[in-house]
Design a protein around this motif. Sequence first.
Motif, PDB file in Angstrom:
ATOM      1  N   PRO A  25     -22.160  35.135 -30.393  1.00  0.00           N
ATOM      2  CA  PRO A  25     -20.969  34.754 -29.610  1.00  0.00           C
ATOM      3  C   PRO A  25     -19.678  34.770 -30.414  1.00  0.00           C
ATOM      4  N   PRO A  35     -18.630  34.718 -16.006  1.00  0.00           N
ATOM      5  CA  PRO A  35     -19.468  33.518 -16.112  1.00  0.00           C
ATOM      6  C   PRO A  35     -20.357  33.336 -14.894  1.00  0.00           C
ATOM      7  N   ASP A  65     -28.443  32.785 -25.490  1.00  0.00           N
ATOM      8  CA  ASP A  65     -27.957  31.977 -24.365  1.00  0.00           C
ATOM      9  C   ASP A  65     -27.153  32.894 -23.450  1.00  0.00           C
ATOM     10  N   HIS A  91     -32.170  29.939 -27.885  1.00  0.00           N
ATOM     11  CA  HIS A  91     -32.150  29.242 -26.595  1.00  0.00           C
ATOM     12  C   HIS A  91     -33.563  29.254 -26.024  1.00  0.00           C
ATOM     13  N   VAL A 146     -23.647  31.607 -22.173  1.00  0.00           N
ATOM     14  CA  VAL A 146     -22.563  31.758 -23.144  1.00  0.00           C
ATOM     15  C   VAL A 146     -22.147  33.223 -23.247  1.00  0.00           C
ATOM     16  N   THR A 177     -20.065  34.238 -20.213  1.00  0.00           N
ATOM     17  CA  THR A 177     -18.704  33.704 -20.306  1.00  0.00           C
ATOM     18  C   THR A 177     -17.860  34.523 -21.276  1.00  0.00           C
TER      19      THR A 177
END
Length: 395
Positions: free
Chosen positions: A293, A84, A73, A45, A76, A79
């Motif tokens: 992730p 978030p 990121d 990112h 992400v 979240t």
Amino acid sequence: MSEYPASGPPPQIPATRPPAPQPKPPATTLRQRLAELRGPSVAPHPLDARALAALAANPGCKRRALLDGAGVDKAVLATALGSPAAFGQSQFAFIRGNAFEAKVKADGGTELLRLLFERLGGGADAPDRAVVPDLTAAGPEGRAARTALALREATAAGGWALLDHPMLALEVAGSPAYLEPDAVVVHPDGTWTVVEIKSFPMIDSSADAAKVGAAARQSAVYVLALERIAAVTEGAGVGHRVLLVCPRDFSNLPTASVLDVRKQRAVTRRQLARLTRIEDIASALPEGTTFDPECSSEELGTAVESVPAAYAPECLAACELAFHCRTKARTDGAVEALGRSVRGELGGLTTVAGVLAAAAGKEGDPADPTVAALRRAAALRAEALETASGGASCR
């Protein structure tokens, strides 16, 4: 009978040689290590100037330094952790900003150059046109090299040049960060000026102070990156005054003001120098730590907590992980959740429970000025409550 001849000493038996040492495998490079941290199939990112300015404002946070340096990121990640980020630019604002920027740069940047000459023209002739070099190249490294070459060529030419979305490189905690300002203008005298185009309005020649301050800090990062190129370019110099272009009043017509970013530049340089090198942070992590992730929320939570953070309420407006860090700080009863100023006043008392115990006389050294102040404040509060209670009963 001996098998050796009678005359002369017996032949020497050669000693067994130790096996030749095998070459050690090459150490994992920092780039490979950062790729492992963000996930083998996850693209990095990009670290923009806004995030870099926020990072410089909190240099003690190793968590953000590592995640930004590895290209994770954070939105992400937040979240996936169940916290978030509740902020960000709306799609409407994004489209409006792009449309306004295209209007300002239309016709080879004629309107942009007019505004710049009105505010920062100096003794040069008014620009009727400017060279707009092609900055396309493969990858951020290629674009950064092409930008540096275009800046040198424009400076040597001695004319006006407009670099649209150049790519600049700046080392952050031992890792390169690639930054993309809206524009950079090269003056005939070799001065380079950063242009920041924002979609918030400038009403009666004045804009929102918080937004202008954020634009100044962001522009200071670009100035620092340009100074690295100017240091090896003959006749070049980076201006400390930045051109901020915004819509005028409630129209879509552009207007501009000048921001002096010397203070922001000095603060950002000092804070970036304080950042711990990313490889030092990464080397202290447990084996197998990753922020991929694809991992479960429990695994990601363990990985995030393995990196020390420096939470402050100001993070809520600048970091996607701030809500996760706030929840953790509140759960642990950390005084950081009350603000940096409170944390600084409490000295060695790091938890709310410890502060309350010290104020109640249950813990702490009475000779400690912080403990003495807390106990004095607790005594004054109790006296005030007693007085108020007595007055209420008399009525």
